[in-house]
Design a protein around this motif. Structure first.
Motif, PDB file in Angstrom:
ATOM      1  N   ARG A   1       0.823  -1.206   0.000  1.00 52.55           N
ATOM      2  CA  ARG A   1       0.000   0.000   0.000  1.00 52.55           C
ATOM      3  C   ARG A   1       0.859   1.259   0.000  1.00 52.55           C
ATOM      4  O   ARG A   1       2.025   1.232   0.382  1.00 52.55           O
ATOM      5  CB  ARG A   1      -0.869   0.039   1.258  1.00 52.55           C
ATOM      6  CG  ARG A   1      -1.942  -1.000   1.338  1.00 52.55           C
ATOM      7  CD  ARG A   1      -2.665  -0.856   2.673  1.00 52.55           C
ATOM      8  NE  ARG A   1      -3.754  -1.788   2.800  1.00 52.55           N
ATOM      9  CZ  ARG A   1      -3.627  -3.017   3.286  1.00 52.55           C
ATOM     10  NH1 ARG A   1      -2.450  -3.456   3.684  1.00 52.55           N
ATOM     11  NH2 ARG A   1      -4.674  -3.803   3.368  1.00 52.55           N
ATOM     12  N   CYS A   2       0.222   2.374  -0.336  1.00 53.07           N
ATOM     13  CA  CYS A   2       0.851   3.675  -0.180  1.00 53.07           C
ATOM     14  C   CYS A   2       1.266   3.831   1.286  1.00 53.07           C
ATOM     15  O   CYS A   2       0.517   3.456   2.189  1.00 53.07           O
ATOM     16  CB  CYS A   2      -0.126   4.783  -0.558  1.00 53.07           C
ATOM     17  SG  CYS A   2      -0.771   4.665  -2.245  1.00 53.07           S
TER      18      CYS A   2
ATOM     19  N   HIS B   1      -7.863   3.515   3.044  1.00 44.61           N
ATOM     20  CA  HIS B   1      -6.981   3.527   1.876  1.00 44.61           C
ATOM     21  C   HIS B   1      -7.475   2.552   0.805  1.00 44.61           C
ATOM     22  O   HIS B   1      -7.550   2.887  -0.372  1.00 44.61           O
ATOM     23  CB  HIS B   1      -5.555   3.155   2.302  1.00 44.61           C
ATOM     24  CG  HIS B   1      -4.636   2.861   1.155  1.00 44.61           C
ATOM     25  ND1 HIS B   1      -4.579   1.619   0.542  1.00 44.61           N
ATOM     26  CD2 HIS B   1      -3.750   3.649   0.495  1.00 44.61           C
ATOM     27  CE1 HIS B   1      -3.704   1.658  -0.437  1.00 44.61           C
ATOM     28  NE2 HIS B   1      -3.172   2.878  -0.478  1.00 44.61           N
ATOM     29  N   ASP B   2      -7.829   1.351   1.231  1.00 44.63           N
ATOM     30  CA  ASP B   2      -8.187   0.295   0.277  1.00 44.63           C
ATOM     31  C   ASP B   2      -9.550   0.498  -0.373  1.00 44.63           C
ATOM     32  O   ASP B   2      -9.741   0.122  -1.538  1.00 44.63           O
ATOM     33  CB  ASP B   2      -8.202  -1.073   0.974  1.00 44.63           C
ATOM     34  CG  ASP B   2      -6.818  -1.509   1.446  1.00 44.63           C
ATOM     35  OD1 ASP B   2      -5.818  -0.833   1.123  1.00 44.63           O
ATOM     36  OD2 ASP B   2      -6.752  -2.532   2.160  1.00 44.63           O
TER      37      ASP B   2
ATOM     38  N   GLY C   1      -9.439   7.696  -3.265  1.00 37.42           N
ATOM     39  CA  GLY C   1      -9.179   7.586  -4.696  1.00 37.42           C
ATOM     40  C   GLY C   1     -10.338   7.042  -5.511  1.00 37.42           C
ATOM     41  O   GLY C   1     -10.277   7.015  -6.740  1.00 37.42           O
TER      42      GLY C   1
ATOM     43  N   GLN D   1      -6.046  10.825  -9.206  1.00 34.03           N
ATOM     44  CA  GLN D   1      -5.644   9.469  -8.851  1.00 34.03           C
ATOM     45  C   GLN D   1      -4.183   9.490  -8.417  1.00 34.03           C
ATOM     46  O   GLN D   1      -3.283   9.591  -9.249  1.00 34.03           O
ATOM     47  CB  GLN D   1      -5.857   8.541 -10.043  1.00 34.03           C
ATOM     48  CG  GLN D   1      -5.506   7.103  -9.804  1.00 34.03           C
ATOM     49  CD  GLN D   1      -5.979   6.601  -8.465  1.00 34.03           C
ATOM     50  OE1 GLN D   1      -5.185   6.381  -7.574  1.00 34.03           O
ATOM     51  NE2 GLN D   1      -7.276   6.429  -8.309  1.00 34.03           N
TER      52      GLN D   1
ATOM     53  N   HIS E   1      -2.750   7.135  -5.964  1.00 37.36           N
ATOM     54  CA  HIS E   1      -2.124   5.914  -5.447  1.00 37.36           C
ATOM     55  C   HIS E   1      -0.839   5.696  -6.258  1.00 37.36           C
ATOM     56  O   HIS E   1      -0.837   5.935  -7.481  1.00 37.36           O
ATOM     57  CB  HIS E   1      -3.033   4.693  -5.651  1.00 37.36           C
ATOM     58  CG  HIS E   1      -4.169   4.602  -4.678  1.00 37.36           C
ATOM     59  ND1 HIS E   1      -4.001   4.214  -3.373  1.00 37.36           N
ATOM     60  CD2 HIS E   1      -5.506   4.840  -4.839  1.00 37.36           C
ATOM     61  CE1 HIS E   1      -5.181   4.214  -2.757  1.00 37.36           C
ATOM     62  NE2 HIS E   1      -6.106   4.601  -3.619  1.00 37.36           N
TER      63      HIS E   1
ATOM     64  N   CYS F   1       0.907   0.209  -5.779  1.00 45.42           N
ATOM     65  CA  CYS F   1      -0.087  -0.028  -4.737  1.00 45.42           C
ATOM     66  C   CYS F   1      -1.195  -0.938  -5.274  1.00 45.42           C
ATOM     67  O   CYS F   1      -1.652  -0.754  -6.405  1.00 45.42           O
ATOM     68  CB  CYS F   1      -0.667   1.312  -4.288  1.00 45.42           C
ATOM     69  SG  CYS F   1      -2.028   1.162  -3.119  1.00 45.42           S
TER      70      CYS F   1
ATOM     71  N   SER G   1      -4.208  -0.868  -4.715  1.00 46.62           N
ATOM     72  CA  SER G   1      -5.431  -0.105  -4.988  1.00 46.62           C
ATOM     73  C   SER G   1      -5.329   0.722  -6.270  1.00 46.62           C
ATOM     74  O   SER G   1      -6.332   1.268  -6.729  1.00 46.62           O
ATOM     75  CB  SER G   1      -5.743   0.832  -3.819  1.00 46.62           C
ATOM     76  OG  SER G   1      -6.062   0.099  -2.668  1.00 46.62           O
ATOM     77  N   TYR G   2      -4.140   0.807  -6.834  1.00 51.79           N
ATOM     78  CA  TYR G   2      -3.953   1.650  -8.027  1.00 51.79           C
ATOM     79  C   TYR G   2      -4.853   1.202  -9.177  1.00 51.79           C
ATOM     80  O   TYR G   2      -5.655   1.979  -9.687  1.00 51.79           O
ATOM     81  CB  TYR G   2      -2.488   1.655  -8.461  1.00 51.79           C
ATOM     82  CG  TYR G   2      -2.235   2.502  -9.698  1.00 51.79           C
ATOM     83  CD1 TYR G   2      -2.152   3.883  -9.612  1.00 51.79           C
ATOM     84  CD2 TYR G   2      -2.096   1.915 -10.957  1.00 51.79           C
ATOM     85  CE1 TYR G   2      -1.930   4.672 -10.732  1.00 51.79           C
ATOM     86  CE2 TYR G   2      -1.876   2.691 -12.087  1.00 51.79           C
ATOM     87  CZ  TYR G   2      -1.791   4.066 -11.972  1.00 51.79           C
ATOM     88  OH  TYR G   2      -1.586   4.843 -13.095  1.00 51.79           O
TER      89      TYR G   2
ATOM     90  N   CYS H   1      -8.698   1.577  -8.760  1.00 53.69           N
ATOM     91  CA  CYS H   1      -9.091   2.984  -8.818  1.00 53.69           C
ATOM     92  C   CYS H   1      -9.004   3.523 -10.245  1.00 53.69           C
ATOM     93  O   CYS H   1      -9.845   4.326 -10.667  1.00 53.69           O
ATOM     94  CB  CYS H   1      -8.235   3.836  -7.878  1.00 53.69           C
ATOM     95  SG  CYS H   1      -8.683   3.636  -6.138  1.00 53.69           S
TER      96      CYS H   1
END
Length: 194
Positions: free
Chosen positions: A3-4, A17-18, A22, A173, A175, A179, A181-182, A185
């Motif tokens: 993660r970030c 975050h997850d 974003g 965007q 992230h 990551c 999640s990138y 998102c």
């Protein structure tokens, strides 16, 4: 893949975050609430506000601008006694000011969401950062948003707060590309329609 860095190991922060940060937000009321909450973090860490988020929704009538705009001094005094929120007079008053500004924008333009997303031409800005150090804290878009919101009577909407808001609601965007999640998102950003 990790993660970030900013979310650390706190489960609440990791979940935010997850699943939230974003992801494009299109609902006007949700955008209003998020903008107000981001303003509350001025001088504090976001995790402080995140931990108080439920209390904020309870204290501020689910961030209903119509109700908040009618708050009187008795309500302000009551909020200043509420340990579930940040008890700062200027921050309490800012949410009331922002509610009035929100209603004026809705009255003038019909949609707060359309107004907010106009600062990125109604399309998420997709960045491809490889490290946290590359990510800016402001942008020309956040500068423009901050300036216009202040002109419309909003407070606690400096450019840094506006940029953090834009990141959180998926207008930008940010992230990092490694990551997990990138990609989700990015996919949501590509499907974005207002």
């Amino acid at each position: 893949m990790k993660r970030c860095d900013w979310c650390g190991s706190d489960p609440l922060y990791m979940d935010y975050h997850d699943n939230v940060w974003g992801r494009p937000v299109t609902d006007s009321r949700d955008l209003f609430a998020k903008l107000c909450l981001d303003g509350q973090q001025a001088g504090l860490s976001w995790i402080t506000i995140l931990r108080k988020q439920d209390s904020y929704y309870k204290a501020y009538d689910d961030f209903n601008p119509e109700i908040i705009s009618t708050y009187d001094q008795d309500k302000v005094d009551s909020l200043l006694q509420d340990s579930g929120i940040v008890r700062n007079k200027l921050k309490v008053q800012s949410i009331i000011k922002n509610a009035k500004g929100y209603l004026a924008i809705e009255n003038e333009l019909g949609s707060f969401a359309q107004y907010i997303w106009s600062f990125v031409n109604h399309k998420p800005i997709i960045n491809e950062w490889t490290s946290m150090s590359e990510i800016p804290t402001t942008s020309p878009e956040s500068d423009a948003m901050s300036k216009d919101l202040k002109k419309k009577g909003f407070s606690f909407v400096g450019s840094t707060i506006c940029y953090a808001f834009m990141q959180a609601v998926g207008m930008v965007q940010d992230h990092i590309i490694d990551c997990p999640s990138y990609q989700p998102c990015i996919e949501e950003s590509k499907r974005f329609k207002l």
